[in-house]
Design an enzyme around this catalytic site. Structure first.
Site, mmCIF file in Angstrom:
data_model
loop_
_atom_site.group_PDB
_atom_site.id
_atom_site.type_symbol
_atom_site.label_atom_id
_atom_site.label_comp_id
_atom_site.label_asym_id
_atom_site.label_seq_id
_atom_site.Cartn_x
_atom_site.Cartn_y
_atom_site.Cartn_z
ATOM 1 N N ASP A 81 -10.598 2.519 1.797
ATOM 2 C CA ASP A 81 -10.836 1.893 3.096
ATOM 3 C C ASP A 81 -11.739 2.754 3.976
ATOM 4 O OD1 ASP A 81 -9.409 -0.444 2.628
ATOM 5 O OD2 ASP A 81 -7.523 0.403 3.350
ATOM 6 N N LYS A 115 0.809 -1.223 0.000
ATOM 7 C CA LYS A 115 0.000 0.000 0.000
ATOM 8 C C LYS A 115 0.843 1.275 0.000
ATOM 9 C CE LYS A 115 -4.288 -1.794 1.986
ATOM 10 N NZ LYS A 115 -5.336 -1.573 3.007
#
Length: 288
Positions: free
Chosen positions: A108, A72
């Site tokens: 997210d 990420k």
């Protein structure tokens, strides 16, 4: 209409390892349900190969994809343009190509909020939140809470310095505390979020979860971002104390929506049919 896997856009999820990802099940379900041409599959990429992988998406016929651990931060660094959530969180979980440029986003926070919108409508009317844990996932949670108007967010972590990093990153509305302060902070929190590994499969039982919810208000919502097991010790203990609980599976499902829309051009819906599809797979894998 049958799904034409060969001629539609191709997307992926990448991580290391990646074989246990349920993202292909989610996106595959939507492609079939919507009758869209396209394909979505898992691609395992070692950390040292990630930069080369994302620099060749177009020549490999890939429209973009999802990024998970441990890539990420590397995806954030590789992106030529970032959305506001990725900038705030410092990590990218969704990649797409736009005018030849690699773009990075983070869904997210969106997935977390959308899950609570579905499972506990009105959750964001609370003013104070308690976040347990200060790892990478906590940044997305804190960003979501600030975006929804929470005026005070207490972050509790065993290593206080990690919580202090979050507080410094997000500003005065976020305070840092050691784990010894957690139970005192329960009383004023309208939302409690567990982002720690406590309660994951293999990480203890209900009795082992080190928090007594007796001080929490009965209108408080408790949610866990973990979804294996579906009913974590944290959620079981909160539920036993009379709190409203929301499991973490919906966050996984909702965070997938924006990426699918970018790659395949249609915004899908998170439905009970999709949830049942994933739960069936989890049951087969003994993950419930």
């Amino acid at each position: 209409m049958a799904c034409d896997r060969e001629n539609g856009p191709k997307a992926f999820v990448t991580g290391y390892p990646i074989k246990h990802s349920r993202s292909p099940l989610i996106h595959g379900f939507w492609l079939k349900e919507l009758g869209l041409a396209g394909d979505y599959h898992a691609i395992e990429v070692k950390p040292e190969d990630f930069k080369d992988f994302v620099s060749t998406l177009a020549e490999n016929g890939l429209a973009g994809g999802n990024v998970t651990i441990p890539h990420k931060e590397a995806a954030y660094a590789a992106s030529e343009r970032l959305d506001e959530a990725a900038k705030a969180i410092g990590a990218v979980n969704t990649l797409w190509l736009e005018n030849g440029k690699l773009c990075g986003g983070n869904t997210d926070a969106y997935g977390f909020a959308a899950n609570l919108d579905s499972g506990a409508p009105g959750w964001d009317k609370a003013d104070v939140a308690l976040v347990l844990g200060a790892g990478g996932a906590s940044r997305a949670i804190v960003h979501a809470l600030l975006s929804r108007g929470f005026s005070r967010i207490a972050v509790v972590n065993r290593t206080l310095s990690r919580a202090e990093e979050l507080s410094a990153h997000f500003g005065a509305k976020v305070s840092a505390h050691g784990w010894d302060k957690a139970e005192d902070l329960l009383a004023g929190a309208g939302l409690i979020v567990n982002t720690t590994s406590l309660g994951m499969s293999g990480h203890g039982t209900v009795e082992d979860f080190p928090l007594d919810f007796s001080k929490a208000d009965r209108n408080t919502v408790a949610t866990d971002i973990v979804y294996v097991p579906l009913r974590t010790p944290f959620l079981a203990k909160a539920e036993a104390a009379g709190l409203k609980t929301v499991d973490g599976l919906g966050m996984l499902l909702h965070q997938a929506v924006p990426g699918f829309e970018r790659w395949f051009g249609v915004r899908p819906s998170v439905t009970e049919a999709l949830r049942s599809h994933i739960l069936e797979d989890m049951a087969k894998a003994g993950a419930l």
